[in-house]
Design a protein around this motif. Structure first.
Motif, short mmCIF file in Angstrom:
data_model
loop_
_atom_site.label_atom_id
_atom_site.label_comp_id
_atom_site.label_asym_id
_atom_site.label_seq_id
_atom_site.Cartn_x
_atom_site.Cartn_y
_atom_site.Cartn_z
N THR A 169 0.83 -1.21 0.00
CA THR A 169 0.00 0.00 0.00
C THR A 169 0.86 1.25 0.00
O THR A 169 0.56 2.23 -0.70
CB THR A 169 -0.95 0.00 1.21
N ASP A 182 -8.41 -1.01 -4.99
CA ASP A 182 -8.13 -1.83 -3.80
C ASP A 182 -8.84 -3.16 -3.92
O ASP A 182 -10.07 -3.22 -3.94
CB ASP A 182 -8.60 -1.09 -2.55
N THR A 183 -8.07 -4.25 -3.98
CA THR A 183 -8.66 -5.59 -4.03
C THR A 183 -8.36 -6.38 -2.76
O THR A 183 -8.67 -7.56 -2.68
CB THR A 183 -8.13 -6.38 -5.25
N GLU A 191 -13.38 -3.53 -13.48
CA GLU A 191 -13.03 -2.23 -12.92
C GLU A 191 -11.87 -1.59 -13.67
O GLU A 191 -11.86 -0.38 -13.90
CB GLU A 191 -12.68 -2.36 -11.43
N SER A 200 -13.67 -7.13 -5.96
CA SER A 200 -13.31 -8.49 -5.56
C SER A 200 -12.28 -8.98 -6.57
O SER A 200 -12.07 -8.37 -7.62
CB SER A 200 -14.54 -9.39 -5.57
N GLY A 246 -8.46 -3.53 3.20
CA GLY A 246 -8.90 -2.18 2.86
C GLY A 246 -7.98 -1.04 3.25
O GLY A 246 -8.45 0.10 3.40
N GLY A 258 -8.16 1.83 0.75
CA GLY A 258 -9.41 2.57 0.89
C GLY A 258 -9.40 3.49 2.10
O GLY A 258 -9.89 4.62 2.04
N THR A 310 -12.97 -0.13 -5.58
CA THR A 310 -12.66 -1.43 -4.98
C THR A 310 -13.21 -2.52 -5.89
O THR A 310 -14.08 -2.28 -6.72
CB THR A 310 -13.32 -1.57 -3.58
#
Length: 211
Positions: A17, A38-39, A74, A67, A43, A46, A65
């Motif tokens: 991150t 963000d996967t 996305e 999955s 989080g 996020g 975000t």
């Protein structure tokens, strides 16, 4: 269409991150439109983005975000309106990681200054190679001038992946800015800002090679 960068490492705490947000803001500073994806169920990316919105109002970049299996959709959507999309992934290597690797133009693997961190790259590198993606190790939290740092750098060069020329040092400013929704480039000039801009330049050159 945007360039897509996936940041992956099966070992937790490797700095995925931190690498994602600092590269993202470096590209924004260069005048590019950037989205972060963000996967990771944890989080962290996020949370950084929401802290950024609260602190700045206008975050200056797009956030989404997904999955594991929603990554392709996305990325396609974000690519229409951005120059760079950076994907932060969970600390694991399994079939759930494949969509984020397949979507990538470049896979970055952060490695802390320990041989244990380096050993953890094997699964990511192998999986990236199986889906035909270029994989580059980024040495992170490096304690400059130590024997261990040089041992890790030497061992990294023997892994079946490239190694970014620029290393990120072990500096408190990375953690301090992350908690505020900022990047080191927004905290005044320092050694950290110099190395982040140099790394962004390395990554831009790698992406240009993919074209």
């Amino acid at each position: 269409m945007a360039h897509i960068i996936t940041i992956a490492q099966q070992k937790g705490g490797a700095g995925k991150t931190t690498l994602a947000v600092n590269l993202a803001i470096a590209f924004v500073k260069q005048g590019q439109k950037v989205a972060i994806l963000d996967t990771d169920p944890q989080g962290s990316l996020g949370r950084w983005f929401m802290a950024r919105r609260e602190f700045l109002g206008d975050p200056g970049l797009e956030f989404a975000t997904a999955s594991a299996w929603g990554v392709g959709y996305e990325c396609e959507k974000l690519s229409r309106t951005n120059d760079i999309v950076i994907i932060d992934t969970p600390p694991k290597v399994d079939s759930d990681l494949k969509p984020a690797l397949r979507a990538a133009d470049l896979v970055l693997v952060p490695v802390g200054s320990s041989l244990v961190d380096l050993w953890a790259t094997d699964g990511v590198v192998d999986l990236a190679q199986r889906v035909g993606k270029r994989c580059v190790i980024v040495l992170n939290r490096v304690k400059s001038g130590t024997r261990l740092a040089e041992e890790v750098a030497t061992a990294a060069a023997e892994v079946e992946a490239g190694v970014a020329p620029t290393r990120l040092g072990q500096r408190v400013v990375y953690a301090e800015t992350l908690g505020k929704g900022l990047a080191v480039l927004e905290a005044g000039k320092s050694a950290a800002t110099t190395e982040v801009m140099a790394l962004a330049k390395d990554v831009s050159a790698l992406l240009a090679d993919q074209e």
